[in-house]
Design a protein around this motif. Structure first.
Motif, PDB file in Angstrom:
ATOM      1  N   PHE A  32       1.701   6.178  -7.854  1.00 52.63           N
ATOM      2  CA  PHE A  32       0.565   6.443  -8.299  1.00 52.63           C
ATOM      3  C   PHE A  32       0.391   8.099  -7.929  1.00 52.63           C
ATOM      4  N   SER A  63      -3.216   2.869 -13.857  1.00 55.77           N
ATOM      5  CA  SER A  63      -4.139   2.086 -12.794  1.00 55.77           C
ATOM      6  C   SER A  63      -4.731   0.838 -13.265  1.00 55.77           C
ATOM      7  N   CYS A  92       1.231  -1.306  -0.213  1.00 56.68           N
ATOM      8  CA  CYS A  92      -0.201   0.033   0.307  1.00 56.68           C
ATOM      9  C   CYS A  92       0.966   1.347  -0.027  1.00 56.68           C
ATOM     10  N   GLU A 131       2.608   1.636  -3.551  1.00 58.84           N
ATOM     11  CA  GLU A 131       1.737   2.025  -4.392  1.00 58.84           C
ATOM     12  C   GLU A 131       0.701   3.611  -4.239  1.00 58.84           C
ATOM     13  N   ASN A 132       0.624   3.310  -3.016  1.00 60.12           N
ATOM     14  CA  ASN A 132       0.323   5.015  -2.634  1.00 60.12           C
ATOM     15  C   ASN A 132       1.512   5.963  -3.166  1.00 60.12           C
ATOM     16  N   THR A 174      -3.371  -5.814  -8.512  1.00 58.17           N
ATOM     17  CA  THR A 174      -2.841  -5.926  -6.854  1.00 58.17           C
ATOM     18  C   THR A 174      -3.940  -6.265  -5.634  1.00 58.17           C
ATOM     19  N   THR A 175      -4.872  -5.363  -5.810  1.00 58.14           N
ATOM     20  CA  THR A 175      -5.726  -5.075  -5.014  1.00 58.14           C
ATOM     21  C   THR A 175      -6.465  -7.002  -5.194  1.00 58.14           C
ATOM     22  N   VAL A 218      -2.988  -1.263 -10.181  1.00 58.25           N
ATOM     23  CA  VAL A 218      -3.930  -1.268  -8.397  1.00 58.25           C
ATOM     24  C   VAL A 218      -4.576  -1.968  -8.690  1.00 58.25           C
ATOM     25  N   TYR A 245       2.069   5.492 -12.805  1.00 57.60           N
ATOM     26  CA  TYR A 245       1.500   4.629 -12.320  1.00 57.60           C
ATOM     27  C   TYR A 245       0.795   3.908 -13.531  1.00 57.60           C
ATOM     28  N   LYS A 265      -7.429   0.309  -1.140  1.00 55.68           N
ATOM     29  CA  LYS A 265      -6.340   0.449  -1.695  1.00 55.68           C
ATOM     30  C   LYS A 265      -7.232   1.463  -3.753  1.00 55.68           C
TER      31      LYS A 265
END
Length: 694
Positions: free
Chosen positions: A532, A550, A525, A528-529, A556-557, A553, A548, A588
């Motif tokens: 992104f 979308s 997290c 990626e935060n 991976t989620t 995200v 990054y 996320k």
């Protein structure tokens, strides 16, 4: 009971047993004389031809008029506890769709629905069940009319009238499906019209996988752009194919009245299943061709995109066939296994070759140090050999000594070829080959020591790759120096490699797996935060925007949520770890819709506060209330505090909604509304007895 007796007493017989409750279809409170005669008739039939009990599903919106009464005391007997069995999967599709339609329609649609649903709730509370039913449909119809005249669609009609008409039809179909789902929550409809509710259930399962992917893609494209819309659409098609097209038992198929409409073991018939398969395979390809017709065959990469959009769903469908998704082709297990092997082999080869062209050489060509044409050969050996080896092991073809030896040789060859591709020094080339041997030994012998040996060697290889390629670069990435950022990436990779070994530890050491998963998820997290929301790279005095993707995200989620669900189903992690991991992975998704850099952590805190009634207490014994009163007050206070922590996010959402900063009253009201909505699961799931009005 005979049909004549049923019509004479105005009752629908469920079972000819003295202890079985009966349900009135005409009068909410039949006279004691009729009840005495009815029970006498039941006793006479039960001695001659006993029949099994077939329970009817109940619903939270059931009318009090259908609570059975005893013939002696007149007290309410317990109603059947079974509900419509597929509410959860339908909610996953229709609740977000309804929220998106509300966002499109704006305030007029919201006002019409609020008034209509409030009236329906009032009528239901007054036990006017038919009035509540028709009020729900009237509210949906009025909302559709208000939606058709909304400003957003009126302006879109000036751009493309045919596309606007298709969008309106899609929205109308979704609203109709929501109405059908709402109708199935009325228990009196289930009791009086068993064949109709079975047909409505079948209609929902037939139409939702067609409408939901398009609407979800529309919503996602509105938030993140059109660049990868085809892949979003294909992903949603696969998701809803898995939820609705795999054979599921019907909530109503145990009734004899439904025997005439049941033509298969599940809800859907061969026609609907075939249409779903064709939709999954061809519609994403057609959508991509329509949206990229100008550049469809301009390069090999464009051709590979078309092939990937067909063969990746095809591979997914072959995997879903292990759960019965292709039952309509053949029911012979051996024939289906042959179909999976032959078609899966062809599809796997095509997917791997297309990924080489479209992803590996296109995006990671700078890391391939082998000269052409050796680079093409080595990359193909690495990717295709690894994919075939994993597919053979997953299909159960690696078992005897010969296949195990071949699998080990293939693993060593793939590891060596991959090391040569990335430029690993020749002097230490045996090191990756040894790691390949140990990972093959783990798969064939299930040796934990072999796996952790592989993890140790692979960690050294990852460290070498990072130091060799990134350590000396003077670059700022994601708001920090690249050297610092790579440390987090290396830690996340090593933790991810260690998780499969931790999953095989004894039950007493399960906490190590839980701690490893939670730590890895927190690190993911954070990474990626940063990627992104800090989307810029600084080097040598210049700045360059880096987005990054979308879809990463999303990938991976959903992979994380699927992994958590599988580990929980296998009893490798406990409910508390499942709760924490589910909240972290779900938070996320908020990054896709909110621009705040702290939205992921705020969403995680709010989800951790809201979801305990849903996830933490579900394993407790059944009872009137699984949660004690003091626990409910504690959770409600935690929810209120978490909502207060989200005040900045609420402010940004309201500002985005209105186009200007919201006044203090609206902000306070939104905070109170969010707190109240977040407390709904506590009341509905754990204190249902306080909602019953006798």
């Amino acid at each position: 009971m005979s049909s004549g007796s049923a019509s004479r007493h105005g009752r629908l017989l469920i079972s000819p047993s003295l202890s079985t409750p009966t349900f009135s279809t005409r009068s909410p409170s039949p006279s004691p004389a009729l009840q005495h005669h009815h029970h006498h008739h039941e006793r006479r039939n039960s001695t001659s031809s006993p029949k099994p009990l077939v329970p009817f599903p109940s619903s939270s919106s059931a009318s009090a008029a259908y609570r059975p009464r005893s013939s002696t005391g007149g007290a309410a007997a317990p109603a059947p506890s079974a509900a419509f069995a597929h509410n959860a999967r339908l909610a996953a599709a229709l609740v977000p769709a309804a929220a998106f339609l509300l966002d499109l329609g704006g305030l007029p649609v919201f006002a019409v629905l609020a008034v209509g649903l409030a009236a329906a709730y009032l009528l239901d509370a007054l036990q006017l069940r038919q009035g509540a039913f028709f009020t729900v449909w009237a509210a949906l119809l009025a909302a559709d009319v208000a939606f058709f005249f909304s400003a957003s669609l009126s302006s879109a009609a000036a751009v493309s009238l045919p596309l606007t008409i298709l969008a309106l039809l899609l929205c109308a179909e979704t609203s109709f499906l929501i109405g059908i789902w709402a109708s199935l929550q009325f228990r009196w409809i289930q009791l009086e019209n068993p064949t109709i509710v079975a047909a409505l259930e079948r209609l929902l399962f037939a139409c939702v996988p067609i409408a939901a992917p398009a609407l979800f893609t529309w919503a996602l494209v509105s938030a993140v752009g059109m660049a990868s819309a085809s892949y979003y659409f294909a992903a949603f098609c696969m998701l809803f194919y898995w939820l609705f097209s795999i054979p599921r038992p019907s909530s109503f198929n145990n009734r004899k009245l439904d025997a005439s409409v049941q033509d298969c073991d599940g809800i859907l018939g061969p026609l609907e299943s075939c249409v779903h398969s064709l939709y999954l395979l061809f519609v994403p390809v057609l959508f991509h061709a329509a949206s990229h017709h100008a550049t469809l065959f301009t390069s090999w990469g464009s051709v590979c995109e078309l092939l990937l959009l067909f063969f990746i769903p095809f591979l997914f469908q072959l995997y879903a066939s292990t759960r019965g998704a292709l039952w309509w082709i053949t029911r012979d297990a051996r024939t289906m296994d042959q179909i999976r092997i032959v078609n899966g082999l062809v599809a796997l080869v095509v997917v791997v070759l297309c990924l080489e062209v479209r992803v590996v050489f296109y995006s990671f060509g700078r890391y391939i140090h082998a000269p052409p044409p050796l680079n093409y050969l080595l990359v193909t050996v690495t990717m295709l050999g690894g994919a075939l080896g994993l597919a053979a092991h997953a299909a159960g073809k690696v078992g005897d000594a010969a296949s195990s030896a071949a699998f080990t040789v293939l693993a060593v060859l793939v590891s060596g070829a991959g090391a040569v591709v990335i430029g690993f020094p020749v002097m230490v080339l045996p090191l990756p080959m040894i790691s390949g041997y140990y990972v093959a030994r783990f798969f064939t012998k299930k040796s934990l020591s072999s796996y952790f040996t592989f993890v140790a060697i692979a960690s050294l290889m990852v460290l070498w790759f990072v130091v060799h390629n990134y350590w000396d670069l003077n670059i700022w990435l994601a708001g920090m120096p690249l050297k610092s950022f790579t440390k987090y990436v290396v830690a996340a990779v090593i933790m991810a490699m260690a998780v499969p070994g931790l999953a095989l530890l004894p039950t007493k050491l399960r906490f190590l797996l839980e701690l490893g998963l939670i730590g890895h998820t927190l690190l993911l997290c954070y990474i990626e935060n940063r990627l992104f929301n800090y989307a810029s790279m600084y080097y040598f005095g210049f700045e360059e925007d880096i987005l990054y993707p979308s879809y990463m995200v999303l990938i991976t989620t959903f992979l994380g949520l699927a992994l958590v669900r599988r580990l929980y189903a296998d009893q490798r992690i406990g409910p508390k770890a499942t709760w924490i991991l589910t909240c972290l992975y779900s938070s996320k998704l908020s990054m896709l819709f909110m621009t705040s850099r702290s939205v992921i952590w705020v969403s995680a805190v709010l989800l951790l506060a809201v979801t305990p009634p849903l996830l933490l207490y579900r394993d407790n014994s059944k009872g009137a209330a699984r949660m004690k009163a003091w626990q409910a007050y504690f959770h409600a206070s935690v929810i209120a505090f978490s909502a207060w922590l989200c005040r900045e996010t609420i402010f940004e959402a309201l500002q985005w909604w209105n186009g200007r900063p919201p006044p203090d009253g609206l902000l306070l009201g939104s905070y109170i509304l969010l707190t109240g909505v977040a407390c709904i699961p506590i009341v509905i799931l754990h204190f249902p007895h306080v909602q019953v009005v006798d």
